[in-house]
Scaffold this motif. Structure first.
Motif, PDB file in Angstrom:
ATOM      1  N   UNK A 164       0.842  -1.198   0.000  1.00 35.89           N
ATOM      2  CA  UNK A 164       0.000   0.000   0.000  1.00 35.89           C
ATOM      3  C   UNK A 164       0.878   1.250   0.000  1.00 35.89           C
ATOM      4  N   UNK A 165       0.537   2.191  -0.867  1.00 43.32           N
ATOM      5  CA  UNK A 165       1.269   3.460  -0.958  1.00 43.32           C
ATOM      6  C   UNK A 165       0.281   4.608  -0.716  1.00 43.32           C
ATOM      7  N   UNK A 166       0.695   5.555   0.109  1.00 45.91           N
ATOM      8  CA  UNK A 166      -0.111   6.746   0.372  1.00 45.91           C
ATOM      9  C   UNK A 166       0.423   7.904  -0.470  1.00 45.91           C
ATOM     10  N   UNK A 167      -0.457   8.640  -1.149  1.00 46.54           N
ATOM     11  CA  UNK A 167      -0.026   9.711  -2.074  1.00 46.54           C
ATOM     12  C   UNK A 167      -0.855  10.976  -1.832  1.00 46.54           C
ATOM     13  N   UNK A 168      -0.179  12.159  -1.806  1.00 47.45           N
ATOM     14  CA  UNK A 168      -0.898  13.392  -1.491  1.00 47.45           C
ATOM     15  C   UNK A 168      -1.528  14.066  -2.713  1.00 47.45           C
ATOM     16  N   UNK A 169      -2.505  14.949  -2.421  1.00 44.32           N
ATOM     17  CA  UNK A 169      -3.031  15.877  -3.420  1.00 44.32           C
ATOM     18  C   UNK A 169      -2.088  17.072  -3.524  1.00 44.32           C
ATOM     19  N   UNK A 192      -5.392  -3.610  -8.443  1.00 44.69           N
ATOM     20  CA  UNK A 192      -5.102  -2.290  -7.868  1.00 44.69           C
ATOM     21  C   UNK A 192      -6.357  -1.807  -7.159  1.00 44.69           C
ATOM     22  N   UNK A 193      -6.226  -1.516  -5.878  1.00 42.81           N
ATOM     23  CA  UNK A 193      -7.368  -0.955  -5.150  1.00 42.81           C
ATOM     24  C   UNK A 193      -7.031   0.474  -4.731  1.00 42.81           C
ATOM     25  N   UNK A 194      -7.921   1.396  -5.057  1.00 40.51           N
ATOM     26  CA  UNK A 194      -7.701   2.810  -4.726  1.00 40.51           C
ATOM     27  C   UNK A 194      -8.704   3.233  -3.650  1.00 40.51           C
ATOM     28  N   UNK A 222       5.497   4.288   0.774  1.00 38.19           N
ATOM     29  CA  UNK A 222       5.050   2.910   1.036  1.00 38.19           C
ATOM     30  C   UNK A 222       4.701   2.805   2.518  1.00 38.19           C
ATOM     31  N   UNK A 223       3.481   2.307   2.806  1.00 44.96           N
ATOM     32  CA  UNK A 223       3.059   2.215   4.226  1.00 44.96           C
ATOM     33  C   UNK A 223       3.532   0.898   4.828  1.00 44.96           C
ATOM     34  N   UNK A 256      -4.945   6.212  -1.065  1.00 45.06           N
ATOM     35  CA  UNK A 256      -4.090   5.052  -0.771  1.00 45.06           C
ATOM     36  C   UNK A 256      -4.291   4.024  -1.874  1.00 45.06           C
ATOM     37  N   UNK A 257      -3.182   3.580  -2.447  1.00 42.14           N
ATOM     38  CA  UNK A 257      -3.216   2.636  -3.564  1.00 42.14           C
ATOM     39  C   UNK A 257      -2.601   1.320  -3.088  1.00 42.14           C
ATOM     40  N   UNK A 258      -3.384   0.239  -3.180  1.00 41.48           N
ATOM     41  CA  UNK A 258      -2.899  -1.082  -2.750  1.00 41.48           C
ATOM     42  C   UNK A 258      -2.830  -2.006  -3.952  1.00 41.48           C
TER      43      UNK A 258
END
Ligand code: C5P
Length: 297
Positions: free
Chosen positions: A4-9, A88-90, A296-297, A40-42
């Motif tokens: 899982x990766x966390x990404x900002x606006x 891919x789960x968003x 990456x979380x 969050x993209x997994x």
């Protein structure tokens, strides 16, 4: 096994737009600031490439291969002779088609997540090259923080930020198409000599010193007249946030999200409350900047 990766606006505190180039893009001086609204993209192994999305705006997100997250997985796999067989789960919290680079965030997130899942160990510059291929704003989603984007916005110089800034984002009903807003920019500037785009020293100083009042005096978005021309009601949203005490009000990127800089966290809550109880937006979110890039979380 999943990653899982966390990404900002992002918000553009200065979006200086030059004339249209022969390739249809515009040269920019684009000062990006990452803000604390995240997708969050997994990714996990699957029989074939599939996408799912959850969140209040999930129904507006394309679940086919036009989604930048899918294209990121395909591009990375192709470079390594792999098949992009991932699910891919968003988990979507960034407003969709709102000028906050939500789609770009998912592209950068999926790229970093697949790189980890497939244990490729790509270098930062390899990842940035794929990001630039995906879209003009995608490299910044990977990097986060604050950066000046030149070229079509994809060539980044990281910028120092000396403090925390407090924002309110008014989310509009429905999106605005980025190409349509650039098209309107061209129409409004027909016959006009558009100057070379540049970021002002005042703006870069305000970021460096973390001075919200100085930043408020220096923010500007050259796409704002085009966004307002296509969506005149945004003028009321901007006026409502200013009347509620914001230091600055501007359209975020190509819109229709509007961004309000406030002096502190309490002022941000107050402006958000006024906007939420008005009829000038669908909802209002508070956020701070700078925020970290894809992690990456
Ligand atoms: O790079 P990206 O795919 O996000 O760009 C979407 C559209 O926005 C482009 O097709 C173009 O119409 C417009 N654009 C532009 N100049 C830029 C970035 C985007 O004209 N620097």
């Amino acid at each position: 096994m999943s990653v899982t990766v966390r990404v900002p606006a992002k918000v553009n505190v200065r979006l200086a737009v030059g004339g249209a180039r022969p390739d249809g893009f515009h040269d920019l001086a684009n000062v990006f600031l990452a803000v604390s609204l995240y997708d969050e993209v997994t990714v996990r192994p699957a029989a074939s490439l599939t996408i799912t999305c959850e969140g209040p705006d999930a129904h507006q997100v394309p679940l086919d291969r036009t989604n930048l997250a899918a294209r990121a997985a395909e591009l990375l796999a192709a470079r390594h002779g792999l098949s992009p067989d991932v699910h891919i789960h968003i988990a979507k919290d960034i407003p969709v088609a709102g000028g906050m680079a939500g789609g770009s965030a998912d592209g950068a997130g999926a790229l970093l997540a697949c790189d980890a899942l497939w244990d490729l160990g790509s270098s930062r510059s390899e990842l940035l090259a794929i990001c630039a291929e995906l879209g003009s704003d995608v490299p910044f989603s990977l990097v986060g923080g604050a950066a000046l984007g030149t070229g079509r916005g994809e060539r980044l110089t990281e910028l120092a930020v000396g403090g925390e800034f407090h924002w309110v984002f008014a989310v509009a009903d429905g999106g605005l198409s980025t190409p349509a807003v650039y098209g309107e920019f061209d129409r409004l500037n027909e016959g006009v000599e558009v100057p070379d785009p540049a970021a002002s020293p005042e703006l870069l100083d305000a970021l460096r010193t973390g001075d919200a009042t100085a930043l408020a005096g220096a923010v500007a978005n050259d796409l704002q007249p085009a966004a307002l021309s296509l969506r005149p009601s945004l003028a009321q949203t901007l006026a409502a946030g200013t009347a509620a005490g914001a230091l600055a009000a501007l359209v975020s990127g190509s819109g229709p999200t509007t961004a309000f800089l406030t002096k502190d966290a309490d002022a941000a809550e107050e402006v958000a409350e006024v906007l939420r109880s008005s009829s000038v937006c669908r909802t209002a979110r508070v956020a701070t900047s700078p925020a970290a890039g894809a992690t990456v979380l």
